[in-house]
Motif scaffolding. Structure first.
Motif, PDB file in Angstrom:
ATOM      1  N   HIS A 252       0.841  -1.198   0.000  1.00  0.00           N
ATOM      2  CA  HIS A 252       0.000   0.000   0.000  1.00  0.00           C
ATOM      3  C   HIS A 252       0.875   1.247   0.000  1.00  0.00           C
ATOM      4  N   CYS A 253       0.441   2.250  -0.748  1.00  0.00           N
ATOM      5  CA  CYS A 253       1.171   3.515  -0.780  1.00  0.00           C
ATOM      6  C   CYS A 253       1.118   4.196   0.581  1.00  0.00           C
ATOM      7  N   GLU A 254       2.245   4.650   1.029  1.00  0.00           N
ATOM      8  CA  GLU A 254       2.331   5.453   2.240  1.00  0.00           C
ATOM      9  C   GLU A 254       2.470   6.914   1.789  1.00  0.00           C
ATOM     10  N   GLN A 255       3.271   7.706   2.459  1.00  0.00           N
ATOM     11  CA  GLN A 255       3.474   9.093   2.035  1.00  0.00           C
ATOM     12  C   GLN A 255       4.540   9.107   0.954  1.00  0.00           C
ATOM     13  N   GLU A 256       4.164   8.607  -0.247  1.00  0.00           N
ATOM     14  CA  GLU A 256       5.128   8.395  -1.317  1.00  0.00           C
ATOM     15  C   GLU A 256       4.381   8.220  -2.627  1.00  0.00           C
ATOM     16  N   SER A 257       5.097   8.321  -3.735  1.00  0.00           N
ATOM     17  CA  SER A 257       4.485   8.071  -5.027  1.00  0.00           C
ATOM     18  C   SER A 257       4.302   6.571  -5.238  1.00  0.00           C
ATOM     19  N   ALA A 258       3.457   6.201  -6.210  1.00  0.00           N
ATOM     20  CA  ALA A 258       3.194   4.788  -6.479  1.00  0.00           C
ATOM     21  C   ALA A 258       4.471   4.080  -6.934  1.00  0.00           C
ATOM     22  N   VAL A 259       5.255   4.713  -7.791  1.00  0.00           N
ATOM     23  CA  VAL A 259       6.485   4.077  -8.270  1.00  0.00           C
ATOM     24  C   VAL A 259       7.496   3.929  -7.124  1.00  0.00           C
ATOM     25  N   SER A 260       7.617   4.946  -6.287  1.00  0.00           N
ATOM     26  CA  SER A 260       8.517   4.849  -5.126  1.00  0.00           C
ATOM     27  C   SER A 260       8.088   3.720  -4.206  1.00  0.00           C
ATOM     28  N   CYS A 261       6.778   3.558  -4.034  1.00  0.00           N
ATOM     29  CA  CYS A 261       6.260   2.468  -3.204  1.00  0.00           C
ATOM     30  C   CYS A 261       6.640   1.122  -3.807  1.00  0.00           C
ATOM     31  N   LEU A 262       6.489   0.989  -5.120  1.00  0.00           N
ATOM     32  CA  LEU A 262       6.817  -0.265  -5.787  1.00  0.00           C
ATOM     33  C   LEU A 262       8.300  -0.607  -5.612  1.00  0.00           C
ATOM     34  N   VAL A 263       9.155   0.365  -5.814  1.00  0.00           N
ATOM     35  CA  VAL A 263      10.597   0.148  -5.673  1.00  0.00           C
ATOM     36  C   VAL A 263      10.929  -0.275  -4.245  1.00  0.00           C
ATOM     37  N   ARG A 264      10.318   0.392  -3.269  1.00  0.00           N
ATOM     38  CA  ARG A 264      10.571   0.067  -1.857  1.00  0.00           C
ATOM     39  C   ARG A 264      10.087  -1.337  -1.524  1.00  0.00           C
ATOM     40  N   GLU A 265       8.871  -1.681  -1.932  1.00  0.00           N
ATOM     41  CA  GLU A 265       8.309  -2.995  -1.612  1.00  0.00           C
ATOM     42  C   GLU A 265       9.120  -4.118  -2.264  1.00  0.00           C
ATOM     43  N   ALA A 266       9.589  -3.913  -3.493  1.00  0.00           N
ATOM     44  CA  ALA A 266      10.370  -4.943  -4.178  1.00  0.00           C
ATOM     45  C   ALA A 266      11.654  -5.261  -3.405  1.00  0.00           C
ATOM     46  N   LEU A 267      12.287  -4.224  -2.872  1.00  0.00           N
ATOM     47  CA  LEU A 267      13.510  -4.435  -2.097  1.00  0.00           C
ATOM     48  C   LEU A 267      13.196  -5.067  -0.745  1.00  0.00           C
ATOM     49  N   GLU A 268      12.176  -4.538  -0.045  1.00  0.00           N
ATOM     50  CA  GLU A 268      11.853  -5.029   1.289  1.00  0.00           C
ATOM     51  C   GLU A 268      11.344  -6.466   1.277  1.00  0.00           C
ATOM     52  N   GLU A 269      10.518  -6.814   0.299  1.00  0.00           N
ATOM     53  CA  GLU A 269       9.884  -8.120   0.301  1.00  0.00           C
ATOM     54  C   GLU A 269      10.710  -9.207  -0.383  1.00  0.00           C
ATOM     55  N   ALA A 270      11.463  -8.844  -1.431  1.00  0.00           N
ATOM     56  CA  ALA A 270      12.134  -9.877  -2.223  1.00  0.00           C
ATOM     57  C   ALA A 270      13.594  -9.578  -2.536  1.00  0.00           C
ATOM     58  N   GLY A 271      14.138  -8.475  -2.036  1.00  0.00           N
ATOM     59  CA  GLY A 271      15.535  -8.170  -2.287  1.00  0.00           C
ATOM     60  C   GLY A 271      15.835  -7.783  -3.715  1.00  0.00           C
ATOM     61  N   LEU A 272      14.830  -7.312  -4.448  1.00  0.00           N
ATOM     62  CA  LEU A 272      15.010  -6.915  -5.835  1.00  0.00           C
ATOM     63  C   LEU A 272      15.281  -5.413  -5.928  1.00  0.00           C
ATOM     64  N   VAL A 273      16.273  -5.042  -6.711  1.00  0.00           N
ATOM     65  CA  VAL A 273      16.628  -3.640  -6.895  1.00  0.00           C
ATOM     66  C   VAL A 273      16.092  -3.197  -8.255  1.00  0.00           C
ATOM     67  N   ILE A 274      15.198  -2.207  -8.223  1.00  0.00           N
ATOM     68  CA  ILE A 274      14.560  -1.714  -9.448  1.00  0.00           C
ATOM     69  C   ILE A 274      14.742  -0.201  -9.509  1.00  0.00           C
ATOM     70  N   ALA A 275      15.175   0.277 -10.652  1.00  0.00           N
ATOM     71  CA  ALA A 275      15.306   1.720 -10.857  1.00  0.00           C
ATOM     72  C   ALA A 275      13.961   2.286 -11.291  1.00  0.00           C
ATOM     73  N   PRO A 276      13.534   3.419 -10.730  1.00  0.00           N
ATOM     74  CA  PRO A 276      12.238   4.004 -11.117  1.00  0.00           C
ATOM     75  C   PRO A 276      12.101   4.205 -12.629  1.00  0.00           C
TER      76      PRO A 276
END
Length: 316
Positions: free
Chosen positions: A210-234
């Motif tokens: 879920h989006c917090e105080q952030e953009s949707a793309v920033s949320c996606l990048v954060r969740e990918a790293l936190e949940e699966a260790g994946l590094v994605i550039a916006p």
């Protein structure tokens, strides 16, 4: 029961507790039934400890009266502040509940009702695991006391919620983001959610959040790293689909945004085993079961070249 009192298991008891000649006594606990304008109720996931009442269950915020509390309403307000940093202006008495502990002692709880429309993620929780909004329809799937479920259902049945009409107050939508990740073989990455998940336990789903105080793309990048260790550039993220859905009539609408990552670094790993049991790649024509329905709808939409899907609105 609705109390957050510590101790052994409690069972509902409809007979009056011992006390005065009338068989009634002053309640020694207070809890608060918090409801929002969408008809959802705020539940508290308790710690999984053997020394507290109903460990690992969803309950209401509240607790026992302390010597410095001048009233049970003051007990309720103190517990809300201490447990979640909540300060609600109006608490209305709802009813008194009686419960019996495993050792036979009686707990009497004054239940209050309050209205709040905030985001549980913004609260500072000092006890328990999390706070979440739930509609009464999904609560039978949760681990919770039958008496708490009965309390919520009774209040929901009595609550007069006006039917939505054009021009009425806008209802905020929850914004979710989802990662549609394809490998070189065209397979899609899905995760098997933990059986104790508040939503869709033992079900396959996108990597999501879920989006917090952030953009949707920033949320996606954060969740990918936190949940699966994946590094994605916006810059490597592109929007591919949206599912606008409502799970139950009168429930809070949700806009589920799905993004594709054209490139990424890393191999999917279990960073949050309390939320996800496994990451696996699946062919889009052979998706696993069970899978979250709107995830399947999004995958079907992406394969068909559609950008948008609606679900659940015909039942409103």
């Amino acid at each position: 029961m609705a109390s957050a009192q510590e101790g052994g298991p409690v069972r509902a008891d409809t007979s009056p507790p011992p006390g005065s000649a009338s068989g009634l006594r002053e309640p020694d606990n207070a809890s608060v039934l918090i409801v929002n304008d969408a008809g959802e109720y705020l539940l508290h996931l308790r710690d999984h400890r053997p020394d507290i009442w109903e460990p690992g269950s969803w309950s209401l915020l509240g607790g026992g009266r302390e010597p410095g509390d001048r009233s049970l309403q003051e007990t309720a307000r103190r517990e809300l502040r201490e447990e979640a940093g909540l300060d609600l202006p109006v608490l209305e008495p709802l009813q008194v509940e009686h419960a019996t502990r495993g050792d036979g002692s009686t707990v009497t709880v004054q239940v209050y009702v309050a209205r709040w429309n905030g985001d549980p993620e913004s609260l500072h929780l000092t006890e328990g695991v999390m706070l979440r909004w739930f509609s009464p329809e999904v609560m039978p799937r949760l681990r919770m006391s039958p008496s708490t479920l009965h309390l919520v259902r009774g209040h929901a049945a009595r609550r007069q919620a006006p039917a939505p009409r054009a021009g009425q107050q806008a209802v905020p939508n929850v914004i979710g983001v989802h990662l549609h990740l394809e490998n070189g073989q065209g397979e899609i990455l899905l995760g098997l959610r933990h059986p104790d998940s508040a939503y869709a336990g033992n079900t396959w789903h996108f990597l999501a959040g879920h989006c917090e105080q952030e953009s949707a793309v920033s949320c996606l990048v954060r969740e990918a790293l936190e949940e699966a260790g994946l590094v994605i550039a916006p810059a490597d993220v592109e929007f591919v689909h949206a599912v606008h859905l409502v799970h139950t009539p009168g429930g809070r609408p949700r806009m589920q945004l799905v993004f594709r990552a054209r490139r990424w670094e890393g191999t999917p790993e279990l960073r949050e085993p309390d939320k996800c049991l496994s990451w696996q790649w699946w062919r889009p024509d052979a998706l696993p079961e069970p899978i979250v329905p709107y995830a399947r709808a999004a995958i079907d939409g992406i394969r068909a070249g559609r950008l948008y899907t609606e679900m659940g609105w015909e039942t409103r």
